[in-house]
Design an enzyme around this catalytic site. Structure first.
Site, short mmCIF file in Angstrom:
data_model
loop_
_atom_site.label_atom_id
_atom_site.label_comp_id
_atom_site.label_asym_id
_atom_site.label_seq_id
_atom_site.Cartn_x
_atom_site.Cartn_y
_atom_site.Cartn_z
N GLU A 169 -13.47 -6.17 8.28
CA GLU A 169 -12.17 -5.82 8.84
C GLU A 169 -12.23 -4.42 9.42
O GLU A 169 -13.16 -3.64 9.17
CB GLU A 169 -11.07 -5.88 7.78
CG GLU A 169 -11.21 -4.88 6.64
CD GLU A 169 -10.08 -5.00 5.63
OE1 GLU A 169 -9.54 -6.11 5.47
OE2 GLU A 169 -9.75 -3.97 5.01
N GLY A 201 -7.18 5.17 4.65
CA GLY A 201 -6.66 6.06 3.63
C GLY A 201 -7.33 7.43 3.64
O GLY A 201 -8.50 7.57 3.98
N ASP A 245 -15.43 -2.05 8.12
CA ASP A 245 -16.09 -2.50 6.89
C ASP A 245 -17.05 -3.65 7.17
O ASP A 245 -16.73 -4.57 7.96
CB ASP A 245 -15.04 -2.94 5.87
CG ASP A 245 -14.11 -1.81 5.46
OD1 ASP A 245 -14.48 -0.63 5.66
OD2 ASP A 245 -13.01 -2.10 4.93
N SER A 264 -6.60 -2.81 1.78
CA SER A 264 -6.88 -2.37 0.42
C SER A 264 -7.23 -3.51 -0.51
O SER A 264 -7.08 -3.42 -1.72
CB SER A 264 -5.71 -1.56 -0.16
OG SER A 264 -5.59 -0.32 0.48
N ASN A 267 -9.87 -0.90 9.93
CA ASN A 267 -8.71 -0.15 9.43
C ASN A 267 -8.32 0.88 10.47
O ASN A 267 -9.07 1.82 10.75
CB ASN A 267 -9.07 0.55 8.12
CG ASN A 267 -9.56 -0.42 7.06
OD1 ASN A 267 -8.79 -0.94 6.28
ND2 ASN A 267 -10.86 -0.69 7.04
N TYR A 296 -9.03 2.39 -5.73
CA TYR A 296 -8.15 3.52 -5.97
C TYR A 296 -8.16 4.02 -7.42
O TYR A 296 -7.26 4.74 -7.84
CB TYR A 296 -6.72 3.18 -5.50
CG TYR A 296 -6.70 2.95 -4.02
CD1 TYR A 296 -6.90 4.01 -3.14
CD2 TYR A 296 -6.56 1.68 -3.50
CE1 TYR A 296 -6.93 3.81 -1.77
CE2 TYR A 296 -6.57 1.46 -2.12
CZ TYR A 296 -6.76 2.54 -1.27
OH TYR A 296 -6.79 2.33 0.08
N ARG A 336 -11.89 2.92 10.46
CA ARG A 336 -12.95 2.66 9.49
C ARG A 336 -13.27 1.17 9.57
O ARG A 336 -12.37 0.33 9.45
CB ARG A 336 -12.53 3.03 8.08
CG ARG A 336 -13.70 3.36 7.16
CD ARG A 336 -13.30 3.44 5.70
NE ARG A 336 -13.04 2.11 5.18
CZ ARG A 336 -11.90 1.76 4.56
NH1 ARG A 336 -10.92 2.64 4.39
NH2 ARG A 336 -11.74 0.53 4.12
N GLU A 365 0.81 -1.21 0.00
CA GLU A 365 0.00 0.00 0.00
C GLU A 365 0.85 1.27 0.00
O GLU A 365 0.37 2.35 0.35
CB GLU A 365 -0.93 -0.01 1.21
CG GLU A 365 -1.91 -1.16 1.20
CD GLU A 365 -2.79 -1.20 2.44
OE1 GLU A 365 -3.69 -0.35 2.55
OE2 GLU A 365 -2.56 -2.07 3.29
#
Length: 301
Positions: free
Chosen positions: A256, A262, A243, A141, A258, A202, A241, A13
């Protein structure tokens, strides 16, 4: 404020990290703050960098994945007496990065998860019904994500690292950000022409992000509550964050967490923050100010 930015790293990443750092630096400078930085690629910090980080009001971590997010960097910083960095502490960072350990921890807090098993290199695939998702234990990611829909796809696949295998969740996908103790609006992620992999994340136009998600107030409250429960169970702080994806019956399951999400132009946490009226410079400054509170007080200062 004087903010020292750590970015780069050597994980898969790295490019995401560089993009995050560029945006954060521009946003903080826009507000008149001094920003220095280092493209950290592992190893010990040079003496001048250590001095700069000690003198800075805050150290802003713009790393994603690898040692920048798994607690190794955080441990190294605290070993040098640097506690005024953004993001979670070493143990929470390590726990969140390990998908299997994180899954077990949030399940114990009552957060729904998908059934699954570990697939070790050299071992047979776990007995699971297809379709099945296999993903690295660590990393983010969606790097290294595999979706197997037929037995033939498994015939010649040999994992090179431990993989977490889970039943494929066919439903809608959501993410919930937490910023400085405030839960953000739910974002629904709708990949364009496929699953939500690295390329979709991305690439501008690779996915349609709906914020706030067009769901009932009850489901919104449920997702936000589960995100807070997961974050608390993992011991995350400052920013996170979480998910989720729905199973075939519409139940959102934890995917998961984070711990350093990002902050690029296509990232979801800034999108949700903006929906609450939090500008990107304010987001960055808020994180820096929270980290600055943890700077050790030196006698005589």
């Amino acid at each position: 404020m004087h903010i020292f930015l750590l970015y780069g790293g050597v994980s898969s990443e790295r490019e995401v990290s560089i993009s995050t750092a560029r945006r954060v630096s521009e946003a903080l400078k826009e507000r008149g703050h001094k920003v220095d930085g280092l493209d950290w690629q592992g190893g010990a910090f040079p003496a001048d960098v250590l001095l700069a980080m000690h003198e800075a009001d805050a150290v802003f971590l713009a790393l994603h994945g690898g040692d920048g997010e798994n607690g190794q960097l955080q441990t190294a910083l605290e070993g040098e007496g640097i506690f005024h960095y953004t993001g979670s502490a070493p143990l929470a960072s390590s726990l969140a990065m390990n998908k299997q350990a994180a899954k077990e921890r949030v399940l114990s807090a009552g957060v729904p998860v998908a059934s699954g098993a570990l697939w070790q290199p050299g071992e047979k695939v776990p007995p699971m019904r297809l379709p099945m998702v296999a993903k690295p234990i660590s990393g983010g990611s969606s790097v290294g994500l595999h979706i197997f829909r037929a037995e033939g796809e498994l015939a010649h696949f040999c994992p090179e690292e431990p993989l977490l295998c889970e039943r494929y969740l066919p439903g809608r996908e959501y993410t919930v950000g937490i910023l400085l103790g405030r839960v953000l609006p739910v974002v629904e992620i709708c990949p364009v022409g496929g699953d939500y992999d690295y390329a979709h994340k991305y690439t501008v136009g690779g996915a349609r992000e709906i914020c706030p998600a067009e769901i009932s107030l009850a489901k919104t409250a449920f997702l936000q509550g589960m995100a807070l429960a997961a974050s608390d169970a993992l011991g995350l702080r400052d920013v996170a964050r979480i998910d989720f994806k729905e199973d075939s019956e519409g139940m959102p399951c934890f995917l998961e967490a984070n711990s350093l999400p990002g902050l690029t132009a296509t990232s979801l946490l800034p999108l949700a923050a903006a929906q609450m009226g939090i500008s990107f410079p304010d987001l960055c400054l808020g994180l820096a100010e929270r980290a600055a509170r943890r700077k050790p007080c030196i006698q005589g200062e």
